[in-house]
Design an enzyme around this catalytic site. Structure first.
Site, mmCIF file in Angstrom:
data_model
loop_
_atom_site.group_PDB
_atom_site.id
_atom_site.type_symbol
_atom_site.label_atom_id
_atom_site.label_comp_id
_atom_site.label_asym_id
_atom_site.label_seq_id
_atom_site.Cartn_x
_atom_site.Cartn_y
_atom_site.Cartn_z
ATOM 1 N N GLU A 96 -23.931 8.968 11.971
ATOM 2 C CA GLU A 96 -23.999 9.515 10.616
ATOM 3 C C GLU A 96 -22.971 8.817 9.715
ATOM 4 O OE1 GLU A 96 -26.396 11.343 9.917
ATOM 5 O OE2 GLU A 96 -26.637 13.120 11.171
ATOM 6 N N ASN B 17 -30.143 9.147 5.156
ATOM 7 C CA ASN B 17 -28.758 8.895 4.738
ATOM 8 C C ASN B 17 -28.229 7.584 5.324
ATOM 9 O OD1 ASN B 17 -28.468 9.531 7.403
ATOM 10 N ND2 ASN B 17 -27.136 11.308 7.102
ATOM 11 N N ASP C 227 -30.376 7.846 21.727
ATOM 12 C CA ASP C 227 -29.702 9.122 21.474
ATOM 13 C C ASP C 227 -30.424 10.285 22.151
ATOM 14 O OD1 ASP C 227 -31.891 8.966 19.756
ATOM 15 O OD2 ASP C 227 -30.712 8.957 17.925
ATOM 16 N N HIS D 231 -28.449 6.704 8.557
ATOM 17 C CA HIS D 231 -27.988 6.740 9.945
ATOM 18 C C HIS D 231 -28.889 5.894 10.844
ATOM 19 C CE1 HIS D 231 -30.319 10.737 10.907
ATOM 20 N NE2 HIS D 231 -30.991 9.737 11.437
HETATM 21 C C1 GLP Z 1 -33.566 10.727 13.800
HETATM 22 C C2 GLP Z 1 -33.143 9.799 14.954
HETATM 23 C C3 GLP Z 1 -33.061 8.372 14.524
HETATM 24 C C4 GLP Z 1 -34.260 8.046 13.676
HETATM 25 C C5 GLP Z 1 -34.165 8.784 12.367
HETATM 26 C C6 GLP Z 1 -35.375 8.614 11.474
HETATM 27 O O1 GLP Z 1 -32.648 11.705 13.505
HETATM 28 N N1 GLP Z 1 -31.958 10.149 15.630
HETATM 29 O O2 GLP Z 1 -32.975 7.519 15.669
HETATM 30 O O3 GLP Z 1 -34.309 6.678 13.398
HETATM 31 O O4 GLP Z 1 -33.827 10.135 12.552
HETATM 32 O O5 GLP Z 1 -36.446 9.326 11.988
HETATM 33 P P1 GLP Z 1 -37.926 9.156 11.482
HETATM 34 O O6 GLP Z 1 -38.418 7.857 11.998
HETATM 35 O O7 GLP Z 1 -38.665 10.328 12.077
HETATM 36 O O8 GLP Z 1 -37.868 9.197 9.985
#
Ligand code: GLP
Length: 242
Positions: A143, A136, A67, A138
Site C-alpha cells: 500500500e 491507489n 499475496d 498498490h
Molecule cells: C488486490 C490485490 C492486487 C491486485 C489489485 C487489483 O487487492 N492484492 O494484487 O492487483 O487488488 O485488483 P483487480 O485486478 O481486481 O482490480
C-alpha cells in the site's frame, strides 16, 4: 518499458497469456510470480484453454503468488489460495508441491515471511511477475507508504483497498484488514514484470504511476526503475498514459 495496447479485457488477457506461455515454452522450468483479482482471471482462463489443447505444459513450472489475506484458511472461498486453485491450478498439470502462497493462518508471521522469502531464493528467483494494480497504485498488497518495503511482510490494508475488495465478500465486515505480501524489493528482483490493467477506473492511477515521480506513495511507480517491464492494458486503462 514496452506497452501493448489491447482493445478490451479479453484482448488484454490473451496478449498477457501469450507472454506467459512464451515464457513457459522457452523455459519449461520457469518460476512464475502470479497474482489474483479481476485482472488476471481472464489470463488464467486463456492459459487453461491452451493447456487443454496441449499448447502449454506446466509440469516443470513453479508458481509463487504475490499475496494472501492474513487469518484466512486455504479452503475459504475468498482466500487467494482458493482463487488460484479455482482459476488455474486445478485445471492444469502444475505439481501442487510447486505452487506457493503465503500461509494466511501462520501463527508466527515473522517466521512465515522469512520462510516465503527463502522459498523464492531457493527456487532461483522469479522469472516473470504478473501484476495487477490497485486504484491507489498498490502492487501485491504494498500500500502507499513512506518507504518501499523489501521482503515479504504483513501490511494493514488501506481503507480504499478494503472497499475495492469487498465486492468479493458478502459484506465489508468480512474483508480482512491485514495481508501477507511480497515486498517491493522482491517484486523488483523479478527478471521480467508483466503488468496488466483494464478499465477506465484505472486510467488515472496508470498515468500517475508511469508519468509521475517514483514515490512509495504510489507503489507501482517504482516499476519505472525496472529494466524489463511490459504493460498490457486495454484502451480505457491506457487512455491517459502519455
Ligand atoms: C488486490 C490485490 C492486487 C491486485 C489489485 C487489483 O487487492 N492484492 O494484487 O492487483 O487488488 O485488483 P483487480 O485486478 O481486481 O482490480
Amino acid at each position: 518499458m514496452t506497452i501493448y495496447r489491447a482493445k478490451d479485457y479479453q484482448d488484454m488477457s490473451r496478449k498477457a497469456a501469450n507472454i506467459l506461455s512464451a515464457q513457459v515454452i522457452l523455459n519449461p522450468a520457469s518460476v512464475l510470480g502470479l497474482a489474483t483479482g479481476s485482472s488476471p482471471a481472464g489470463v488464467y482462463k486463456q492459459l487453461v484453454e491452451w493447456y487443454k489443447k496441449n499448447d502449454i505444459d506446466f509440469s516443470g513450472v513453479t508458481s509463487i503468488n504475490l499475496d494472501e489475506y492474513k487469518g484466512m484458511a486455504p479452503d475459504n472461498l475468498q482466500s487467494y489460495r482458493f482463487f488460484m486453485q479455482e482459476h488455474l491450478f486445478n485445471h492444469v498439470n502444475i505439481n501442487p508441491a510447486n505452487t506457493f502462497l503465503p500461509d494466511g493462518l501462520a501463527a508466527d508471521t515473522d517466521a512465515e515471511c522469512t520462510r516465503y522469502d527463502d522459498v523464492i531464493v531457493s527456487r532461483g528467483g522469479i522469472d516473470i511477475q504478473l501484476l495487477g494494480i490497485g486504484h491507489n497504485g498498490h502492487i501485491g498488497f504494498n500500500e502507499p507508504s513512506d518507504t518501499f518495503d523489501t521482503g515479504t511482510h504483513v501490511v494493514p490494508l488501506a481503507q480504499s483497498t478494503i472497499e475495492a475488495n469487498k465486492r468479493f465478500f458478502d459484506n465489508e465486515e468480512q474483508v480482512p484488514h491485514h495481508a501477507f505480501t511480497l515486498g517491493i524489493g522482491t517484486i523488483m528482483r523479478a527478471r521480467h514484470i508483466l503488468l496488466i490493467v483494464s478499465g477506465k477506473a484505472k486510467a488515472d492511477i496508470i498515468r500517475t504511476a508511469f508519468n509521475g515521480p517514483v514515490t512509495p506513495l504510489v507503489p507501482a511507480s517504482v516499476l519505472q526503475l525496472h529494466s524489463h517491464v511490459t504493460i498490457v492494458g486495454d484502451e480505457d486503462a491506457l487512455s491517459k498514459l502519455m
